[in-house]
Design a protein around this motif. Structure first.
Motif, PDB file in Angstrom:
ATOM      1  N   ASP A   1      -9.322   3.081   8.065  1.00  0.00           N
ATOM      2  CA  ASP A   1      -9.948   2.645   6.816  1.00  0.00           C
ATOM      3  C   ASP A   1     -10.516   1.255   7.093  1.00  0.00           C
ATOM      4  N   ARG A   2     -11.804   1.221   7.403  1.00  0.00           N
ATOM      5  CA  ARG A   2     -12.415  -0.031   7.851  1.00  0.00           C
ATOM      6  C   ARG A   2     -13.538  -0.444   6.909  1.00  0.00           C
TER       7      ARG A   2
ATOM      8  N   ARG B   1       0.806  -1.211   0.000  1.00  0.00           N
ATOM      9  CA  ARG B   1       0.000   0.000   0.000  1.00  0.00           C
ATOM     10  C   ARG B   1       0.844   1.268   0.000  1.00  0.00           C
TER      11      ARG B   1
ATOM     12  N   GLY C   1     -14.940   3.103  10.316  1.00  0.00           N
ATOM     13  CA  GLY C   1     -13.843   3.915   9.800  1.00  0.00           C
ATOM     14  C   GLY C   1     -14.151   5.391   9.967  1.00  0.00           C
TER      15      GLY C   1
ATOM     16  N   ASN D   1      -8.844   8.602   3.288  1.00  0.00           N
ATOM     17  CA  ASN D   1      -9.609   7.411   3.651  1.00  0.00           C
ATOM     18  C   ASN D   1      -9.312   6.978   5.088  1.00  0.00           C
ATOM     19  N   GLY D   2      -8.541   7.782   5.817  1.00  0.00           N
ATOM     20  CA  GLY D   2      -8.309   7.482   7.231  1.00  0.00           C
ATOM     21  C   GLY D   2      -7.213   6.471   7.481  1.00  0.00           C
ATOM     22  N   GLN D   3      -6.529   6.046   6.428  1.00  0.00           N
ATOM     23  CA  GLN D   3      -5.540   4.977   6.564  1.00  0.00           C
ATOM     24  C   GLN D   3      -4.427   5.298   7.578  1.00  0.00           C
TER      25      GLN D   3
ATOM     26  N   ARG E   1      -0.394  11.796   8.872  1.00  0.00           N
ATOM     27  CA  ARG E   1      -0.092  11.495   7.469  1.00  0.00           C
ATOM     28  C   ARG E   1       1.365  11.855   7.219  1.00  0.00           C
TER      29      ARG E   1
ATOM     30  N   ASP F   1      -5.290   4.157  10.798  1.00  0.00           N
ATOM     31  CA  ASP F   1      -5.863   2.813  10.803  1.00  0.00           C
ATOM     32  C   ASP F   1      -7.394   2.882  10.845  1.00  0.00           C
TER      33      ASP F   1
ATOM     34  N   HIS G   1     -15.277   9.127   8.613  1.00  0.00           N
ATOM     35  CA  HIS G   1     -16.116   9.769   7.600  1.00  0.00           C
ATOM     36  C   HIS G   1     -16.139  11.263   7.856  1.00  0.00           C
TER      37      HIS G   1
ATOM     38  N   THR H   1     -14.970   3.874  14.601  1.00  0.00           N
ATOM     39  CA  THR H   1     -15.892   4.622  13.753  1.00  0.00           C
ATOM     40  C   THR H   1     -15.938   6.063  14.241  1.00  0.00           C
TER      41      THR H   1
END
Lengths: 380, 402
Positions: free
Chosen positions: B78-79, A76, B83, B71-73, B278, B76, B85, B53
């Protein structure tokens, strides 16, 4: 396909030239050797491919690949967690009749079925002992324009010392080229010529269909080496071209060159050349920024995040999470991830692998010709 | 699949008291601590507490924040189910509305919360620096059999009138709420972090929305209404590091406290409770042969040739030779040219400080302002930015701004 994507798939051989740096690969592959404070060797070729729009990349591993798999994960971080293509790590099959591959012919033969099922027109191949921000798009474009069968990327340089020295692993062949314009006239194997040569980077591009044909044929004949057994003997039948690469290349051919190539990163011109243009991606560790505490004295250092520096550091490359305690002195060293240099210790000309601890008050000085290496997890 | 607790993060604040720093981004997106943004703290707390969430309520300058969250990756988050939003106000069949207040922001997203059918909802604020285990807060909420709990901090009595205060009995049950009172009866300040039983929250949100006189605010409306109805309300005492970084001096101070984890209580270096962010993707930083770096934090992509003392440099900051930096917060991508003197200030992202320019000054007895330079500003050669200046526009060569 839109224009930004290359119509090629990538293949990387992560274990090539493992034998040149036995210390560093005792628990890893060449591809997962840490380099330039926060990267692994494979990050450079992998990121270069991704940055040229190659998003279908296979790594054909031979052995000691756990650290590589841990590093790459799903791919990724290189944007290779894809529905189609993406990152594909090919471990050796554990079967009685199948042995671990030696040369590229055997390696490629093990993925022939995969190669047949792909859609890309070209295949680009590379080792992982070079750190370069390589423009694969330019290579593929040159290859397509010349309508050659095979195009080999090379640099003009002397043959790396580690390759010439006698203790080279018999598997690790290297090649120099005689070129006329962009035509390759001859491919020399393990040449000992002095001076600047057309030194092959072992980066190739060729038509996927042609590669499949050549590999099937060579494998049936029991051949092992792609260059020695396929390209060199068929120079008259194949249109083999050379592509000169002028960009910055860090080339690992022994532990000394590993040390030197890291040290070269302390010169801004080198750092800027290697990292100019496209980003190099790597696994993220979520370290905090590096902290320089009162009393730290730092001169000419490259350091990653997560370090705590309280002592003196000079002319050194410091990887993630290194701690240098009060009164410790570090000079001309490469300290890999999470190395701890305790209070009052003094190091010069050393390479410490991951998680090494140099206990309080120890003084170690290597000769500048061959830095002292301390293996992973050791306590000195 | 129901979730036990989901988080709703109020990130709509304009942060107008941060002036130059929030011209182009929302307060939660303001950079902090070398490689973070303020919102990394509540998001990391969520994930470290086991909350997977999170709804982020945005409306002011959401561009940077949206891109940052993605996407929140990195957190962690991204679920597959849940996740992170980002929830901006949106148009509905009945019309559309900006978020009128904190309660209204949650009200407009009742349907989002219902998708997860949670038992509890934690309301978080996107403008605080705090490492907090929300699962411990939830444990307290459940043990007390509470319908509503609020996290509180003990503050010095003389500062209490600046806060919303919870008056409690011996069992931590809230008996009275005082919003910035002249005569405080308690020194337990609300941190603006609440846990509600979802059925209770839902009921009061709907009721509040129907009241045309309401400001639709948790502190001014929802909490007083809960008290009026004698709901089971408890105050959860938190005694870790907590800082509202809503003003320039408090933001500067919190950054300086990061440099002194041994005394300040904010430790970004703990393995067990990482703050995620990030990544800049830059190379390791470089400290030049003639540089002096002391008591500072430096991160990827920095190139330091000058003197840096007791300061924080964010990713990609360039400090040329003969520069003097002290007590400064220098955000990402900023270039400080040779001979410049930069002290006791906040310099935002992608600023250029020209040669021999002077920004800010060390505090004196009658002057202790934190000079602030907004993002993208070009400060000319030999320019001078006074210690109380707030610079949003380019400064010409030799110009002085006070």
């Amino acid at each position: 396909m839109v224009n930004s994507n290359a119509d090629a798939l990538g293949i990387i051989f992560p274990n090539s030239y493992d034998g040149l740096v036995p210390e560093l690969v005792s628990e890893r592959s060449m591809a997962s050797i840490p380099f330039a404070s926060r990267y692994r060797m494979v990050d450079f070729i992998l990121s270069s491919m991704v940055n040229c729009g190659i998003d279908n990349i296979s790594l054909i591993v031979r052995k000691n690949y756990h650290s590589l798999m841990d590093h790459l994960g799903s791919g990724r971080e290189w944007d290779l967690a894809r529905k189609n293509g993406g990152l594909n790590i090919v471990p050796p099959f554990a079967e009685k009749t199948v042995k671990v591959y030696n040369g590229r012919v055997e390696a490629l033969a093990s993925i022939l079925a995969f190669l047949r099922n792909q859609k890309e027109q070209y295949v680009v191949m590379s080792e992982a002992n070079i750190a370069a921000n390589f423009d694969f798009k330019a290579l593929i474009d040159a290859h397509a324009a010349s309508k050659a069968d095979v195009t080999i990327a090379y640099v003009e340089r002397e043959i790396p010392a580690g390759l010439i020295s006698s203790n080279i692993d018999h598997r690790d062949l290297y090649y120099t080229l005689d070129v006329d314009g962009d035509k390759v006239k001859e491919l020399h194997i393990n040449s000992k010529e002095k001076g600047v040569q057309n030194f092959s980077l072992n980066i190739y591009v060729m038509d996927r269909e042609l590669l499949i044909d050549q590999i099937s044929d060579a494998y049936a004949h029991g051949y092992v080496y792609f260059e020695r057994d396929i390209i060199a003997p068929r120079m008259d039948k194949l249109d083999v071209r050379a592509y000169k690469y002028d960009g910055y290349v860090a080339y690992i051919s022994n532990i000394k060159s590993y040390f030197d190539e890291n040290m070269k990163m302390l010169e801004d011109t080198n750092l800027d050349s290697l990292f100019a243009g496209n980003p190099i991606y790597t696994k993220i560790r979520d370290d905090n920024p590096t902290r320089y505490i009162e009393g730290a004295r730092v001169k000419n250092v490259m350091a990653a995040d997560g370090c705590v520096i309280e002592g003196q550091v000079e002319n050194s490359v410091i990887f993630r999470g290194v701690r240098i305690e009060k009164g410790a002195k570090v000079k001309n060293c490469v300290l890999m991830q999470d190395t701890v240099v305790e209070a009052g210790a003094s190091l010069e000309y050393m390479i410490t692998d991951k998680n090494v601890r140099i206990t309080s008050g120890k003084e170690i000085k290597g000769p500048d010709t061959l830095p002292v290496y301390v293996a992973k997890n050791q306590i000195v | 699949m129901a979730k036990e607790m989901i988080a709703m993060l109020l990130a709509g604040g304009q942060g107008s008291r941060l002036y130059a720093l929030t011209q182009k981004l929302a307060k939660p997106a303001v950079p902090f601590g070398g490689k973070y943004r303020i919102i990394d703290f509540p998001l990391s707390n969520c994930v470290n507490s086991g909350i997977d969430t999170v709804g982020i309520l945005t409306q002011y300058q959401p561009l940077v924040l949206n891109e940052y969250i993605g996407n929140g990756q990195p957190w962690d988050l991204d679920r597959l189910h849940g996740g992170v939003h980002v929830l901006p106000p949106y148009q509905q069949a009945s019309g559309s509305d900006w978020y009128k207040g904190t309660a209204n922001a949650i009200y407009q997203n009742i349907s989002f919360i219902e998708r997860y059918n949670p038992k509890y909802v934690i309301i978080l604020s996107g403008d605080q620096i705090c490492k907090q285990d929300y699962s411990d807060f939830l444990r307290f909420h459940k043990e007390k059999g509470a319908e509503f709990s609020v996290a509180v901090m003990e503050v010095p009595w003389e500062e209490a009138p600046r806060f919303g205060l919870m008056v409690t009995d011996d069992n931590d049950k809230i008996t009275e709420f005082q919003e910035k009172p002249k005569e405080p009866k308690s020194n337990l300040a609300s941190m603006g972090i609440y846990i509600f039983n979802w059925d209770i929250l839902r009921k009061y949100l709907i009721e509040d929305e129907a009241d045309p006189d309401s400001e639709n605010d948790f502190g001014n409306n929802i909490i007083p209404n809960l008290l009026r109805d004698k709901r089971d309300m408890y105050a959860y005492r938190f005694d870790g590091y907590w800082k509202d970084v809503g003003t320039i001096p408090s933001l500067w101070e919190a950054n300086m406290e990061v440099l002194d984890p041994e005394h300040s209580g904010i430790n970004l270096f703990e393995e067990g409770w990482k703050i995620y962010s990030r990544n800049s993707g830059m190379t390791g930083h470089r400290i030049g042969a003639d540089a002096v770096v002391e008591n500072s934090m430096i991160t990827d992509g920095c190139r330091v040739s000058g003197r840096v003392k007791h300061s924080i440099l964010f990713a990609g900051v360039k400090v040329e030779p003969d520069v003097e930096i002290e007590d400064a917060v220098i955000m990402g991508g900023t270039v400080i040219k040779s001979g410049a003197v930069v002290k006791h200030c906040i310099v935002a992202e992608n600023v250029v400080i020209g040669q021999n320019a002077v920004v800010g000054a060390m505090p004196t007895d009658d002057e202790n302002g934190v000079a602030t330079v907004g993002s993208g500003v070009h400060v000319g050669d030999n320019a001078k930015i006074g210690p109380n200046a707030m610079v949003e526009n380019n400064v010409k060569d030799g110009e002085e701004v006070w």
